[in-house]
Write an enzyme that holds these catalytic residues in place. Structure first.
Site, PDB file in Angstrom:
ATOM      1  N   GLN A 513       0.810  -1.227   0.000  1.00  0.00           N
ATOM      2  CA  GLN A 513       0.000   0.000   0.000  1.00  0.00           C
ATOM      3  C   GLN A 513       0.845   1.280   0.000  1.00  0.00           C
ATOM      4  O   GLN A 513       0.544   2.223  -0.712  1.00  0.00           O
ATOM      5  CB  GLN A 513      -0.961  -0.035   1.177  1.00  0.00           C
ATOM      6  CG  GLN A 513      -2.092   0.948   1.025  1.00  0.00           C
ATOM      7  CD  GLN A 513      -3.236   0.613   1.960  1.00  0.00           C
ATOM      8  OE1 GLN A 513      -3.131   0.814   3.162  1.00  0.00           O
ATOM      9  NE2 GLN A 513      -4.323   0.100   1.421  1.00  0.00           N
ATOM     10  N   ASP A 516       6.649   2.779   2.400  1.00  0.00           N
ATOM     11  CA  ASP A 516       7.233   2.697   3.744  1.00  0.00           C
ATOM     12  C   ASP A 516       6.968   1.362   4.434  1.00  0.00           C
ATOM     13  O   ASP A 516       7.608   1.037   5.419  1.00  0.00           O
ATOM     14  CB  ASP A 516       6.682   3.835   4.599  1.00  0.00           C
ATOM     15  CG  ASP A 516       6.983   5.177   3.974  1.00  0.00           C
ATOM     16  OD1 ASP A 516       8.035   5.742   4.276  1.00  0.00           O
ATOM     17  OD2 ASP A 516       6.183   5.629   3.139  1.00  0.00           O
ATOM     18  N   TYR A 517       6.001   0.600   3.932  1.00  0.00           N
ATOM     19  CA  TYR A 517       5.683  -0.688   4.569  1.00  0.00           C
ATOM     20  C   TYR A 517       6.354  -1.862   3.876  1.00  0.00           C
ATOM     21  O   TYR A 517       6.105  -3.013   4.216  1.00  0.00           O
ATOM     22  CB  TYR A 517       4.161  -0.875   4.634  1.00  0.00           C
ATOM     23  CG  TYR A 517       3.498   0.298   5.311  1.00  0.00           C
ATOM     24  CD1 TYR A 517       3.993   0.769   6.530  1.00  0.00           C
ATOM     25  CD2 TYR A 517       2.432   0.970   4.743  1.00  0.00           C
ATOM     26  CE1 TYR A 517       3.440   1.879   7.150  1.00  0.00           C
ATOM     27  CE2 TYR A 517       1.859   2.080   5.364  1.00  0.00           C
ATOM     28  CZ  TYR A 517       2.374   2.532   6.566  1.00  0.00           C
ATOM     29  OH  TYR A 517       1.833   3.624   7.176  1.00  0.00           O
ATOM     30  N   ILE A 518       7.197  -1.552   2.929  1.00  0.00           N
ATOM     31  CA  ILE A 518       7.841  -2.635   2.182  1.00  0.00           C
ATOM     32  C   ILE A 518       8.877  -3.371   3.039  1.00  0.00           C
ATOM     33  O   ILE A 518       9.250  -4.494   2.736  1.00  0.00           O
ATOM     34  CB  ILE A 518       8.475  -2.103   0.878  1.00  0.00           C
ATOM     35  CG1 ILE A 518       8.585  -3.248  -0.130  1.00  0.00           C
ATOM     36  CG2 ILE A 518       9.822  -1.442   1.124  1.00  0.00           C
ATOM     37  CD1 ILE A 518       8.800  -2.799  -1.543  1.00  0.00           C
ATOM     38  N   HIS A 558       4.257   7.917   5.199  1.00  0.00           N
ATOM     39  CA  HIS A 558       3.517   8.061   3.944  1.00  0.00           C
ATOM     40  C   HIS A 558       4.259   8.966   2.979  1.00  0.00           C
ATOM     41  O   HIS A 558       3.662   9.631   2.168  1.00  0.00           O
ATOM     42  CB  HIS A 558       2.109   8.609   4.194  1.00  0.00           C
ATOM     43  CG  HIS A 558       1.297   7.735   5.093  1.00  0.00           C
ATOM     44  ND1 HIS A 558       1.335   7.831   6.460  1.00  0.00           N
ATOM     45  CD2 HIS A 558       0.456   6.719   4.814  1.00  0.00           C
ATOM     46  CE1 HIS A 558       0.543   6.909   6.992  1.00  0.00           C
ATOM     47  NE2 HIS A 558      -0.001   6.222   6.028  1.00  0.00           N
TER      48      HIS A 558
END
Ligand SMILES: Cc1ncc(C[n+]2csc(CCOP(=O)(O)OP(=O)(O)O)c2C)c(N)n1
Ligand SMILES: [Mg+2]
Length: 769
Positions: A513, A516-518, A558
């Site tokens: 999404q 940054d969450y990878i 984000h």
């Protein structure tokens, strides 16, 4: 025998599957054509039993034989116990996977087989339920295939295990996970790993019942063949026919020789435990069972034992001969060349000594040969070329061979390599409408969903609402839930789900999404996806597209742009950094024809910006690895990508008013980076360069600088120090002011470039500091 090879110095390291044989034999009985395994280093018996590994190949891998024929799993690139079948023909085309017994390519990190196992099982669900896939018979028999996982007891402590187990229960996919529980993870006993010391005990809540879907769970002893056989038979039936995941907890397993060749288990197992293991070795118990049931006699079993030993010894010797002969030949050739050149060399004695020493090497490896030859070339540096020409030519040839042996196939070398896909320009007409960026993507995805039944997109919020920025809006309603799909919040297994499906011939687009969450998925991407072609030497591919968005919007989670981190860990993948959604769409069209897995980072702040809709939205393609000159100029080359393109273009406008004319280049892709030397050529004209991005200082900007200064030799054309402009070293602060004071702004770009020009000509460009 494998162990002895290590202790004799013929192999570097060994890890073996003894103690775990019987369960693997039972599992192999129910493993059918088209099925896939994702497991770990204990599974040699299983691989032998499904006829996908010969004893000779087993030893070839132990020795690190670099020939694909000798070690089809890894061509000597991986330690022993990393199993894999070859899904691809030599030209990169798929084999008929439905007719093969398949093993995905193992990796070393504990539990890292789990995410892709989920995907391998998920593919069966798609092949079964999506009728549009039913004629892809070379990949699946309408989803009848089971994905079989194996994992050690201690490895179930990893987060990846729990995430995968939960996801498979949610998805209800045909996945059978077997835990080989020998009570230890190297030296650490179960009480340190698992609550209540038992994985099946704590997973009881997954058990399905009349009202709720879930798992079927079996607990069975690793030395009890009849129970094992029954458990695997049931598991296969439940998974294959009902598409219900199954967990088989195989307990009472032993490890007769300890974890690996490094260290002995007497150091950490009690005398009682060692005694118990001796008496509960599954082969011993199986023997007792066969005798008790009068299935075989002592004599028959002894004969099998001795014939097996003889056979394995023969195969081992053949594997060693094949491995060692190749190197011995190279050594012989090198010694002959050195001996022949020595008398004419000004360093005759030293060269002769090198030849003598090389000749005497016990169990020589390639390094012994090549390092000797290189040293001989140092010694003969002042000799006439004729003296060393033969040696030099031989060495050059060996370098080519060794490049293929050790350094090839990081990226696809097949006809489907992304390098071979040419650009097709977007077409516009007078009437081409200006639309929101997200609508460009939406039109592109609509076309892809229409034209390619193998394509499906999935991720958090991708389904019903069509992703958080609505590029898939309305497409689930149009194409169904199997094509455009919501998932749980589980980045690591979103990637695994895509990876496994890609290994089975599908074309998944997995969405993370926000960039940054990878991090949650980075290990699977780095260890598995990115290294797949390399570690199988082109034997498997997973053309997975990972779609995400980043660079610039709001605050710490984000707005990230950790591109250096990705560039450094994802060699083997393509990394696309489109500046707008048209470029992104063109990249997706290209990637869908290519072998390589890719990460595409869209600009978070670009979905509502207006772009012109191309009339050939489904056909136009961006050639990857070719930067685009966005604005020509003479004073300085500025290389950037992603959201920074707009900022640099706006800065260019301001700079022109200050009398500075910059050339702006959008890198477009960072892996590969500028394969045609566009930046280098620009610097030949401008003689100055700035690399600008939103990563940390020394991140991707430093990477681009290295590529251009070193690889493209731009150093020779520079009249000013090459420079970088990056974000601050910390994550960006929240809100518009946070962005302004954290990331490079138009003013930052203008002032940086102006100050470089001030240094060049302080009269024309007086200081504005
Ligand atoms: C992520 C990670 N951490 C540590 C290791 C080192 N390591 C290799 S095997 C192993 C123990 C695994 O034990 P278990 O899962 O019970 O399998 P077993 O070897 O007992 O069959 C460890 C810690 C690793 N390979 N990967
Ligand atoms: Mg264990």
């Amino acid at each position: 025998m494998g162990r002895k090879e290590v202790f004799m110095g013929k192999a570097k390291f060994g890890i073996f599957g003894d103690g775990k044989e019987l369960a693997q034999l039972a599992m192999a009985r129910y493993f059918e054509k088209g099925d896939f395994r994702a497991g770990y280093y204990r599974d040699q018996t299983f691989m032998f039993a499904i006829d996908q590994l010969t004893v000779k190949e087993y030893f070839a891998q132990l020795y690190a034989h670099t020939d694909v024929e000798a070690d089809p799993a890894s061509a000597g690139r991986l330690m022993n116990g990393h199993f894999a079948t070859r899904s691809l023909n030599d030209d990169g085309t798929w084999k008929n996977l439905a007719e093969m017994k398949n093993s995905s390519a193992d990796i070393s990190p504990t539990a890292a087989q789990m995410p892709k196992l989920l995907g391998l099982a998920y593919a069966s669900k798609l092949f079964k339920e999506n009728k549009g896939l039913h004629d892809l018979t070379e990949f699946s028999n309408k989803g009848n295939e089971v994905a079989w996982g194996t994992i050690g007891n201690a490895s179930t402590s990893e987060g990846m295990f729990f995430e995968s187990i939960n996801a498979a229960g949610v998805l209800q996919v045909p996945m059978v996970v077997s835990v080989w529980d020998d009570g230890y993870g190297i030296s650490v006993p179960n009480e340190y790993h698992t609550t209540k010391g038992s994985i099946s005990e704590i997973l009881k809540g997954l058990q399905r019942n009349d009202d709720q879907k879930g798992y079927e769970i079996f607990v069975v002893k690793g030395w009890d063949y009849e129970s094992l056989d029954r458990a695997f038979e049931n598991a296969a039936r439940i998974a294959r026919e009902e598409h219900v995941p199954v967990l088989i907890h195989v307990v009472d397993v032993t490890q007769p020789q300890g974890h690996s060749t490094s260290g002995s288990h007497e150091r950490y197992k009690s005398a009682e435990r060692l005694e118990w293991e001796k008496n509960h070795d599954c082969l011993l118990k199986f023997r007792e069972f066969l005798l008790e049931r009068k299935i075989a006699t002592e004599e028959q079993l002894d004969l099998i034992d001795s014939e097996a030993k003889k056979f394995v010894k023969e195969q081992k010797d053949l594997a060693w001969k094949s491995f060692a002969d190749g190197i011995k030949n190279e050594l012989k050739e090198a010694v002959e060349l050195l001996t022949a050149m020595a008398p004419q060399s000004s360093n005759a004695t030293a060269v002769t000594q090198l030849a003598e020493d090389l000749k005497k090497t016990l169990n020589p490896i390639r390094k012994d040969v090549i390092s000797t030859v290189r040293r001989a070339l140092w010694l003969s540096r002042t000799d006439a070329e004729s003296v060393k020409a033969d040696l030099r030519a031989w060495y050059a040839h060996q370098q080519e061979l060794n490049k293929d042996r050790y350094n090839s196939h990081l990226y696809s070398e097949s006809i489907f390599s992304v390098e071979k896909i040419d650009a097709v320009a977007p077409k516009y007409t007078e009437e081409s409408p200006l639309v929101d960026g997200r609508e460009i993507l939406q039109a592109c995805f609509d076309d892809i969903l229409q034209r390619d039944p193998r394509f499906f997109a999935f991720g958090e919020d991708v389904g019903k609402i069509g992703d958080v920025n609505q590029a898939f809006a309305g497409l689930q309603a149009k194409y169904g839930e199997l094509r455009v799909t919501d998932t749980g919040i589980r980045e690591c297994t979103i990637i695994g789900q895509g990876l496994g499906a890609a290994l089975r011939g599908l074309r998944p687009m997995a969405e993370i999404q926000y960039l940054d969450y990878i991090y949650y998925a980075l290990m699977t991407l780095a260890d598995d996806v990115a290294s797949l072609q390399y570690r199988t030497k082109g034997g498997q591919k997973a053309p997975l597209i990972v779609r995400t968005r980043g660079h610039r919007l709001e605050g710490v989670w984000h707005a990230g742009s950790p591109i250096g981190m990705l560039l450094h860990s994802l060699r083997g993948m393509i990394i696309c950094v489109p500046r707008d959604m048209t470029q992104a769409a063109g990249m997706y069209n290209t990637l869908l024809e290519a072998d390589e897995p890719a990460l595409v980072i869209e600009c978070l702040n670009g979905y509502r910006l207006k772009e012109k809709m191309p009339s050939n939205i489904g056909q136009f393609k961006v050639q990857l690895g070719v930067p685009e000159v966005l604005k020509e100029g003479n004073d300085m080359t500025v290389v950037t990508y992603g959201s920074m393109c707009r900022i640099v273009m706006d800065a260019a406008q301001e700079l022109s008013e200050l009398g500075i004319d910059i050339e702006v280049i959008d890198a477009q892709t960072l892996l590969p980076f500028d394969t045609t030397g566009v930046v280098g050529k620009s610097i030949q004209k401008t003689n100055r360069v700035l690399f600008a991005d939103e990563d940390v200082p020394g991140g991707a900007s430093a990477y681009m600088m290295q590529q251009v200064i070193e690889d493209q030799k731009a150093y020779y054309h520079l009249d000013s120090e090459p420079a970088t402009l990056a974000a601050k070293a910390h994550r960006p602060a929240y809100s518009s002011d946070g962005d302004y004071f954290s990331k490079p702004s138009i003013e930052d770009v203008v002032e940086k470039i102006y100050s470089m020009m001030n240094e060049v000509d302080p009269v024309k460009f007086p200081s504005i500091d």
